[in-house]
Design a protein around this motif. Structure first.
Motif, short mmCIF file in Angstrom:
data_model
loop_
_atom_site.label_atom_id
_atom_site.label_comp_id
_atom_site.label_asym_id
_atom_site.label_seq_id
_atom_site.Cartn_x
_atom_site.Cartn_y
_atom_site.Cartn_z
N UNK A 45 1.13 -1.43 -0.04
CA UNK A 45 0.34 -0.14 0.07
C UNK A 45 0.66 1.36 0.25
N UNK A 46 1.85 1.27 -0.44
CA UNK A 46 2.80 1.85 -0.53
C UNK A 46 2.15 3.51 -1.37
N UNK A 47 2.15 3.40 -2.61
CA UNK A 47 1.04 4.09 -3.54
C UNK A 47 0.07 4.98 -2.61
N UNK A 48 -0.68 4.19 -2.19
CA UNK A 48 -1.69 4.43 -1.15
C UNK A 48 -1.15 5.23 -0.24
N UNK A 49 0.16 5.14 1.01
CA UNK A 49 0.42 6.22 1.71
C UNK A 49 0.84 6.93 1.60
N UNK A 50 1.73 6.88 0.38
CA UNK A 50 2.14 8.36 -0.21
C UNK A 50 0.66 8.74 -0.55
N UNK A 51 -0.27 8.55 -1.06
CA UNK A 51 -1.82 9.55 -1.96
C UNK A 51 -1.76 10.02 -0.79
N UNK A 52 -2.10 9.28 0.81
CA UNK A 52 -2.60 10.09 2.04
C UNK A 52 -1.90 10.45 2.33
N UNK A 53 -0.32 10.61 2.73
CA UNK A 53 0.47 11.76 2.64
C UNK A 53 0.53 12.82 1.97
N UNK A 54 0.31 12.73 0.22
CA UNK A 54 -0.12 13.74 -0.61
C UNK A 54 -1.04 15.19 -0.23
N UNK A 55 -2.19 13.70 0.76
CA UNK A 55 -3.43 14.94 0.33
C UNK A 55 -3.52 15.26 2.07
N UNK A 56 -2.86 14.61 2.90
CA UNK A 56 -2.65 15.13 4.38
C UNK A 56 -1.39 17.27 4.59
N UNK A 57 -0.44 16.68 3.24
CA UNK A 57 0.37 17.89 2.77
C UNK A 57 -0.31 18.47 2.11
N UNK A 58 -1.07 18.57 1.39
CA UNK A 58 -2.11 19.51 0.55
C UNK A 58 -2.93 20.07 1.25
N UNK A 59 -3.40 19.07 2.45
CA UNK A 59 -4.05 20.25 3.20
C UNK A 59 -4.12 20.87 3.94
N UNK A 60 -3.14 20.58 4.16
CA UNK A 60 -1.93 21.52 5.65
C UNK A 60 -1.17 22.40 4.72
N UNK A 61 -1.15 22.55 3.27
CA UNK A 61 -1.02 23.74 2.36
C UNK A 61 -1.98 24.87 2.51
N UNK A 62 -2.86 24.12 2.17
CA UNK A 62 -4.53 24.44 1.99
C UNK A 62 -4.58 25.15 2.72
N UNK A 63 -4.80 25.17 4.14
CA UNK A 63 -5.06 25.52 5.34
C UNK A 63 -3.88 26.58 5.80
N UNK A 64 -3.16 26.41 5.44
CA UNK A 64 -1.96 27.31 5.96
C UNK A 64 -1.88 28.73 4.38
N UNK A 65 -2.25 28.42 3.37
CA UNK A 65 -2.81 29.49 2.50
C UNK A 65 -4.22 30.11 2.70
N UNK A 66 -5.32 29.63 2.87
CA UNK A 66 -6.39 29.69 3.65
C UNK A 66 -5.86 31.15 4.33
N UNK A 67 -4.64 30.66 5.82
CA UNK A 67 -4.76 31.28 6.77
C UNK A 67 -4.08 32.62 6.11
N UNK A 68 -3.14 32.71 4.68
CA UNK A 68 -2.92 34.14 4.44
C UNK A 68 -3.39 34.75 3.29
N UNK A 69 -4.44 34.26 3.00
CA UNK A 69 -5.73 34.75 2.08
C UNK A 69 -6.26 35.61 3.52
N UNK A 70 -6.66 35.17 4.44
CA UNK A 70 -7.61 35.54 5.29
C UNK A 70 -6.52 36.90 6.02
N UNK A 71 -5.55 36.62 5.91
CA UNK A 71 -5.29 38.15 6.57
C UNK A 71 -4.56 38.82 6.10
N UNK A 72 -4.54 38.20 4.42
CA UNK A 72 -4.26 39.67 3.55
C UNK A 72 -5.78 40.25 3.50
#
Length: 818
Positions: free
Chosen positions: A294-321
């Motif tokens: 399930x290596x690919x699945x784990x990487x996808x899950x990690x990618x989704x988690x990382x994407x969510x973290x980055x999206x949350x960060x960008x949302x916070x940045x945008x909200x601040x702006x």
């Protein structure tokens, strides 16, 4: 009862999913829907499917890309894929589909019977495979039973040998079948001895994943576990063995862990383990299970988690702006344009208390705390930019609104709105941007007022400068006609005349630029011969050129060339260029004027051997008040408006002008390009000959400048006219009633009664209807001419009046009174 077959159907159109569910409705199938590639991937991670029916054309990730990801994952690589499409019907598309791993490629609309038939085939194959897995489990149980039988066989008599051989043969056949099954199974099948801490069986699939053969794994004995398993997973594996030990026979438990391959890279596995053998005490001796990578699945899950973290960060940045943005921003979250969020800048701009409903006044809400005006009128809420943007689905850009608060204060806003769409393309709201223009509008008003005052100042200045020029020009003309013919008198007369003309030209140039800037300069276009334009300019510039001792060479086309132009204004262009060349060329220089026809244009160049233009000054040489360094120290320097006027006048004629110079001290060349009239239409007639006209008119002169009035009266009497002079408006009205003049020459700015009112009162008298009223004034703006016409003046002449022009006009009126 057989377990239903899982079938995954993927299409971004909900209606297509409904059609597929209807076509494939069967109690033996369990249909799972996915509206996008991401939903399909999540479903494939969560469950196993016998078949994937996949639409090709989807937003985000196409069916081909999704199929490639599925085939790249070992867990899903063997899932059959049937492509459905309504668009990709070409052979290359079909080939692409099969290359992506499809087992079939069908075109919409799909034949329901064909689709059901194909699905039934793959469903049956899945059932067979599932049965094979069940048989595999059964065989494993059979192996365990065989070992128990071997224990019992050792206790049997020799009389049982035949039965043992028969049983052994059957077991060997079962073992062979089990071995064949394990060899073709995609996952890793393992049997682990809990007591000896080693792998007693592993199928060949381990080599494809980890790079170790099954024999190498088994030969490693108890050292395989610490060598292959991730150190963080070993304690978890021990807990996993404890949990397995609590299971009843046939029960399974899941476990995810990492194993290292021969190259040192870690792979994730999902294992499902069960009790395989127990010891005499009933404890677990061996476990059996399958492991799927399930290596690919784990990487996808990690990618989704990382994407969510980055999206949350960008949302916070945008909200601040958005929070700190000086632009007022509002977000409407539904088609009714109800504002769900407004940033602090907008709340401050609209004076909205914290926690108040931001919808009020922004396109929704019943009682807004202010009124919104457009062009002075209140508009209904549905006509505000945000509501219109939602209603039309199109942006509304930079619409000016006036917000009037309860205390009467007003703010000017520029509002822009951009609609927001959902995945289906439906408008779901909008974002409004509000910029406070109040201060800018105030500054613009101040600048406009300053510009108006500047124009008024220039007009007043021109008027005040023209007033003293009028008597000077009149006196110079008297000297020209009646003065003693001595050389000194002629010299003094010519000097005065040149300086008066130069001053008048500077004033005219300055006012012309102002009129052009205001869009009030109108050309009196007519068809004129180009040579006449140039000759007039050369004659007018000749005194300055001769004074400076320059040589002037003019080369004109041999054939007649006709322009659609204002003769006076166009002559003014070349006069300014020639005068500039004369002023900025050292004494004894050379000026070349060359004109030639190039296609449909007349191209005229004025070249001099003067001070030249630095390269950094060339781009701004035609701007208002532009001066070349070194030119300010020259006695013949000007105000820096001549070239600005040249460019504006040339452009009004539909032409262009450019300046070139090789640098300081290397002279300059100015090139004018003008359009030529294609047909040879009638030309303007010749100007009247400069002569001393005569007339016998009764003329009233009214001007508060006594020198101007007296000098003009002297000229008029020299023509043979009877002249009466007054110095204010009231005296002009009274004298007109008594003197009964044929012509009244009246200044505008006079005490007691201005020229406009004096004209109206003269016109109101019985004799006044036949009097020729001429405004003689320093006011030369378009508005001034309009006012004089409305007041009743027949003509408007600007000081200093050219005596020859005035005399010619009066000679045409000779005999008005019998």
């Amino acid at each position: 009862m057989n377990q239903p077959i899982n079938i995954l159907i993927v299409d971004d159109e909900a209606k297509n999913l409904i059609v597929l569910e209807t076509v494939l409705s069967d109690p033996g199938y369990r249909l799972v829907r996915a509206g996008s590639a991401d939903q399909a991937l999540l479903a494939l991670v969560a469950e196993e499917f016998a078949l994937l029916i996949l639409d090709i054309r989807m937003p985000g990730m196409s069916g081909f890309e999704l199929a490639q990801m599925i085939k790249d994952r070992k867990k899903t690589a063997r899932v059959p894929i049937i492509f459905l499409t309504a668009y990709h019907n070409e052979d290359q598309h079909v080939l692409e589909g099969y290359e992506a791993g499809a087992v079939d490629y069908l075109h919409k609309p799909v034949n329901a019977a064909v689709l059901r038939s194909k699905v039934a085939v793959f469903a049956e194959l899945h059932r067979k495979n599932r049965e094979a897995v069940a048989a595999n489990r059964a065989l494993l149980a059979e192996v365990a039973e065989r070992r128990r039988a071997e224990e019992r066989l050792r206790e049997l008599n020799e009389t049982l040998e035949q039965r043992v051989e028969e049983r052994t043969r059957a077991l060997r056949e079962s073992e062979h079948f089990l071995q064949r099954v394990t060899e073709v199974t995609p996952g890793v099948i393992h049997i682990f001895d809990v007591e000896e801490r080693r792998s007693v069986f592993v199928n060949r699939s381990v080599a494809a994943v980890l790079g170790y053969s099954a024999a190498e794994v088994q030969a490693a004995g108890s050292g395989a576990l610490p060598a292959l398993m991730h150190p963080d997973d070993v304690p978890r594996f021990e807990e996993h063995l404890r949990v397995v030990g609590t299971l009843a026979d046939g029960a399974v438990v899941d476990f995810e862990h990492r194993l290292r391959d021969r190259a040192g890279e870690w792979h994730w596995f999902h294992s499902r383990d069960a009790v395989f053998a127990r010891n005499a005490a009933g404890g677990v001796r061996q476990i059996i299970g399958t492991s799927i990578e399930i290596t690919q699945r784990k990487r996808a899950e990690e990618g989704v988690a990382d994407l969510n973290r980055r999206l949350e960060h960008r949302v916070r940045e945008l909200q601040t702006i958005l929070e700190v943005s000086p632009v007022g921003i509002a977000v409407a979250g539904d088609p009714e344009c109800r504002t769900v969020w407004a940033n602090p800048a907008l709340r401050a701009l609209l004076r909205m208390p914290e926690g108040s409903d931001p919808s009020a006044g922004l396109g929704a809400g019943e009682r807004p705390p202010f009124r919104v005006l457009r062009q002075g009128a209140e508009v209904p809420p549905q006509d505000l930019p945000m509501r219109r943007s939602v209603a039309s689905g199109r942006p509304v850009i930079d619409e000016e609104l006036h917000v009037v608060f309860a205390d009467g204060t007003t703010r000017v806003l520029s509002e822009s709105s951009v609609p927001l769409f959902d995945a289906a393309g439906t408008v779901r709201g909008c974002i409004g941007f509000h910029t406070d223009l109040t201060e800018r509008k105030r500054v613009e008003a101040v600048l406009q007022d300053a510009d108006r005052r500047k124009d008024e100042f220039l007009a007043t200045l021109a008027h005040e400068l023209r007033n003293p020029l009028a008597p000077m020009r009149n006196a110079a003309h008297v000297l020209h006609v009646k003065g003693p013919p001595t050389q000194e008198v002629r010299w003094a007369r010519d000097v005065i005349d040149r300086q008066i003309r130069q001053m008048a030209r500077l004033i005219d140039d300055l006012m012309d630029v102002c009129r052009i800037n205001q869009g009030k300069l109108e050309l009196k276009r007519e068809r004129v011969e180009f040579a006449k334009v140039v000759q007039g300019a050369v004659e007018a510039s000749r005194p300055l050129i001769d004074q400076m001792g320059h040589e002037l060479a003019a080369t004109l086309p041999t054939e007649p060339v006709v322009l659609e132009a204002d003769l006076t204004r166009l002559a003014q262009v070349f006069l300014n260029l020639l005068n500039n060349a004369a002023k900025y060329t050292e004494r004894g220089g050379r000026i070349d004027l060359r004109a030639e026809r190039q296609g449909s244009d007349m191209v005229v160049s004025v070249r001099d051997t003067g001070i030249g233009i630095p390269a950094d000054k060339l781009p701004t040489i035609f701007e208002m008040f532009s001066q070349v360094e070194g030119a300010l120290s020259r006695s013949q320097g000007g105000l820096g408006i001549g070239l600005c006027l040249v460019r504006r006048l040339v452009e009004l004629h539909g032409g262009s002008v450019e300046a070139r110079s090789e640098g300081v001290g290397k002279g300059s060349v100015f090139t004018v390009r003008l359009p030529i009239v294609p047909d040879q239409a009638p030309l303007r007639g010749a100007d009247p000959v400069d002569a001393m006209p005569t007339s016998a008119l009764r003329i009233l002169v009214a001007d508060d400048n006594r020198d101007a009035a007296t000098s003009l009266a002297v000229l008029l009497r020299m023509m043979g006219n009877s002249v009466h002079t007054v110095f204010d408006g009231e005296a002009a009205v009274a004298a007109a009633a008594e003197f009964q003049p044929d012509v009244v020459l009246c200044d505008i700015g006079m005490p007691k009664l201005n020229g406009y009112e004096a004209c109206r009162q003269i016109r109101a008298q019985g004799f006044g209807r036949n009097v020729v009223l001429i405004a003689v004034t320093g006011w030369a703006q378009h508005e001034d001419r309009r006012k004089s016409q409305e007041a009743g003046f027949d003509h408007h002449m600007v000081k200093p009046v050219d005596p020859q022009t005035l005399m010619t006009m009066l000679s045409g009126l000779n005999g008005v009174r019998a």
